[in-house]
Write a protein that holds these residues in place. Structure first.
Motif, PDB file in Angstrom:
ATOM      1  N   LYS A 108      12.305   0.406 -10.075  1.00  0.00           N
ATOM      2  CA  LYS A 108      11.275   1.209 -11.367  1.00  0.00           C
ATOM      3  C   LYS A 108      10.348   0.017 -12.161  1.00  0.00           C
ATOM      4  O   LYS A 108       9.753   0.519 -12.708  1.00  0.00           O
ATOM      5  N   LYS A 109      11.465  -0.645 -12.604  1.00  0.00           N
ATOM      6  CA  LYS A 109      11.327  -2.319 -12.824  1.00  0.00           C
ATOM      7  C   LYS A 109       9.762  -2.832 -12.840  1.00  0.00           C
ATOM      8  O   LYS A 109       8.883  -3.117 -12.819  1.00  0.00           O
ATOM      9  N   ARG A 111       7.906  -1.746  -9.551  1.00  0.00           N
ATOM     10  CA  ARG A 111       6.673  -0.823 -10.302  1.00  0.00           C
ATOM     11  C   ARG A 111       5.709  -0.450 -11.526  1.00  0.00           C
ATOM     12  O   ARG A 111       4.966  -0.548 -11.250  1.00  0.00           O
ATOM     13  N   GLU A 112       6.690  -0.252 -12.188  1.00  0.00           N
ATOM     14  CA  GLU A 112       6.122  -0.785 -13.361  1.00  0.00           C
ATOM     15  C   GLU A 112       5.273  -1.720 -13.779  1.00  0.00           C
ATOM     16  O   GLU A 112       4.484  -2.186 -14.434  1.00  0.00           O
ATOM     17  N   GLN A 113       6.250  -2.552 -13.532  1.00  0.00           N
ATOM     18  CA  GLN A 113       5.170  -4.819 -13.271  1.00  0.00           C
ATOM     19  C   GLN A 113       3.792  -4.607 -12.688  1.00  0.00           C
ATOM     20  O   GLN A 113       3.099  -5.356 -13.642  1.00  0.00           O
ATOM     21  N   GLU A 115       2.680  -1.796 -12.105  1.00  0.00           N
ATOM     22  CA  GLU A 115       1.618  -0.731 -12.232  1.00  0.00           C
ATOM     23  C   GLU A 115       0.751  -1.572 -13.218  1.00  0.00           C
ATOM     24  O   GLU A 115      -0.633  -1.425 -14.014  1.00  0.00           O
ATOM     25  N   ALA A 116       1.504  -2.376 -14.134  1.00  0.00           N
ATOM     26  CA  ALA A 116       1.291  -2.618 -15.517  1.00  0.00           C
ATOM     27  C   ALA A 116      -0.281  -4.175 -15.168  1.00  0.00           C
ATOM     28  O   ALA A 116      -1.264  -3.842 -16.411  1.00  0.00           O
ATOM     29  N   ARG A 119      -3.418  -2.289 -14.509  1.00  0.00           N
ATOM     30  CA  ARG A 119      -4.277  -1.477 -15.521  1.00  0.00           C
ATOM     31  C   ARG A 119      -4.286  -2.844 -15.936  1.00  0.00           C
ATOM     32  O   ARG A 119      -5.594  -2.638 -16.391  1.00  0.00           O
TER      33      ARG A 119
END
Length: 233
Positions: A108-109, A111-113, A115-116, A119
């Motif tokens: 999850k981390k 993926r979030e990184q 995605e960040a 973005r």
């Protein structure tokens, strides 16, 4: 025919047989409970040896108790082994669940990184590698750093200082005579560039974007904005 008896013999009737049987039974019973030794006084008796029945009963009871205890030990041992096996299985299940949770958290981390970063890349426009692009990129950075200035004000001062040449250098003024010549689009000397350099830009006086941002940062501190600069500064 009438009953007769042979001389020297007597015929035993049914009553006689029963009487003798009773006497024999009583005699055997008497022998079982007491014996009168020779020379003993009248009325003295010696108890007969105990019948082995008590020993048999005691032995059977002891064996039953031992069997019961042995069965209890087997049950207790099995219960202990079952409990240990269950505890081991529970620990393994918890470890597996924790490993799964950790792996999911790490995924999850990641993926979030990702995605960040995506973005951030999407929010960062691509600027042309020319004067127009350098000014626009500088303004993009200045906005995030709360450094005032406009496209017109920056462009005006660049054209006066360097005519838009990022490699311009002044080798004749007082700064040059002091060994710190003015360089770049907005002709910034090294001490000023070093003091007002903005993190995230290249630490290079000749880099067009870094030069513009540092110069605008200095102008904002001294004049309020690069827009307020209309001559050598």
């Amino acid at each position: 025919m009438s009953a007769s008896s042979t001389p020297g013999h007597s015929r035993l009737t049914k009553a006689h047989k029963l009487s003798f049987a009773g006497v024999a039974t009583l005699g055997a019973a008497a022998l079982a409970f007491s014996l009168v030794p020779a020379g003993a006084a009248e009325g003295d008796t010696i108890p007969a040896a105990p019948v082995a029945w008590t020993q048999v009963v005691d032995g059977a009871q002891t064996k039953a108790v031992q069997q019961h205890l042995s069965a209890q030990l087997v049950v207790a041992d099995k219960a202990a082994k079952d409990a240990a096996a269950k505890a081991k299985a529970d620990a393994a299940a918890k470890a597996k669940a924790k490993a799964k949770a950790d792996a999911e958290a790490a995924a999850k981390k990641a993926r979030e990184q990702k995605e960040a970063a995506s973005r951030s890349a999407a929010r960062t426009p691509v600027f042309a590698n020319n004067l127009d692009g350098w000014i626009k990129e500088a303004l993009f950075i200045m906005k995030k750093e709360n450094i005032p200035g406009s496209y017109a004000g920056i462009h005006r001062n660049i054209m006066r200082e360097s005519s838009g040449n990022p490699m311009a250098i002044n080798n004749w003024d007082i700064n040059a005579q002091n060994g710190i010549p003015s360089k770049g689009l907005l002709q910034v000397i090294y001490p000023t560039f070093k003091a007002y350099h903005v993190k995230g830009t290249k630490f290079d006086q000749y880099d067009p974007v870094a030069n513009i941002v540092a110069a605008c940062n200095y102008a904002a501190d001294r004049y309020g904005s690069m827009d307020n600069v209309n001559s050598a500064y």
